[in-house]
Design an enzyme around this catalytic site. Structure first.
Site: not given
Length: 294
Positions: A46, A109, A164, A206
């Site tokens: 992202t 979504y 993660k 991360i």
């Protein structure tokens, strides 16, 4: 999966003023992290603005980072989405020969049930032999992957090796750590909680801010994993102001402003994101001065 223990960084995608990819800046960023203690690199997450990167650009970025890295650090590639078939097809058609693992975000979504999440990741696990890091980030996906679902996947598929976890939920971290299989990694996706997770038995982070300040951040995480809380928290407290600032508007605009101040890359982002405001840039410059970085 010791290669994913410590500090991984979710690399930005640097852009030029015309919003084309700035490969010179990307090379500087990769070298900056390799030289300063980062344990592994994450491509096309992202933070890399993956949703506004074309498929062809993603191939170019991945190929370029593999070349620059030249086998020095493990590489993780983000391949995820809310169309299971598309994700599976991308995994099957991508050359993963230079990639050590896949980071796959929970479907956004669509808001599937827990069984839907399980079946989605089951299909992904069966599509490759590469290690898979699940990515739970309910603030972006609108659906939390419950610990029971994560651990069910961990137990059922040998190549699902880590999660993660980025729900900014301390209780959920602790529940995962309490009940996980011995060889399953709990990786923090929350920079502000990463040290506490490491001290509680997590495998690292991360990180977003880690790519800008890899020496300090990765040392903090190493100390945390080693249980050296006093030394680790000294670094944590030093890094708290800058860590908070980079998320105050949007990610990755904040960390791109930090990298601009460090002369690594420019602050440009693609719409619908916009650059950090002048006010935030000023605060970031001041915070870096306190850290002796500008």
């Amino acid at each position: 999966m010791t290669k994913f223990i410590g500090t991984g960084v979710a690399l930005i995608t640097p852009f030029k003023a015309d919003l084309s990819i700035d490969f010179d800046a990307l090379e500087r960023l990769v070298e900056h992290n390799i030289e300063n203690g980062t344990e592994y690199l994450v491509i096309s997450g992202t933070t890399g603005e993956s949703v506004t990167i074309t498929a062809e650009e993603k191939k170019e970025i991945t190929k370029f980072i593999i070349k620059v890295n030249n086998g020095r650090l493990p590489l993780v590639l983000g391949i995820g989405g809310n169309n299971t078939k598309t994700v599976v097809d991308e995994i099957k058609t991508t050359d993963l020969s230079g990639i050590d693992g896949i980071l796959s975000v929970s479907p956004y979504y669509s808001k599937p049930t827990q069984e839907g999440l399980y079946q989605h990741f089951k299909a992904i696990a069966e599509a490759t032999s590469k290690p898979i890091i699940l990515y739970n980030v309910p603030g972006r996906t609108s659906k939390n992957m419950e610990p029971e679902t994560t651990l069910r996947l961990a137990k059922d598929f040998d190549n699902i090796v880590a999660v993660k976890e980025a729900g900014n939920n301390v209780h959920q971290y602790l529940e995962l750590l309490r009940t996980k299989p011995d060889d399953f990694l709990i990786i923090s996706g929350d920079d502000d909680l990463a040290l506490g997770v490491a001290l509680a038995g997590g495998s690292g982070v991360i990180s977003v801010i880690g790519q800008a300040l890899p020496k300090e951040f990765s040392e903090m995480i190493r100390l945390g994993i080693a249980g050296k809380a006093k030394e680790a928290y000294k670094l944590h407290f030093d890094l708290m102001p800058i860590t908070g600032l980079i998320f105050s508007e949007n990610n990755p605009s904040g960390v791109k402003a930090v990298l601009e101040a460090l002369n690594i890359s420019k602050p440009h982002v693609r719409l619908p994101l916009v650059e950090a405001t002048d006010g935030l840039k000023k605060k970031i410059t001041e915070a870096l001065k306190v850290l002796g970085k500008s």
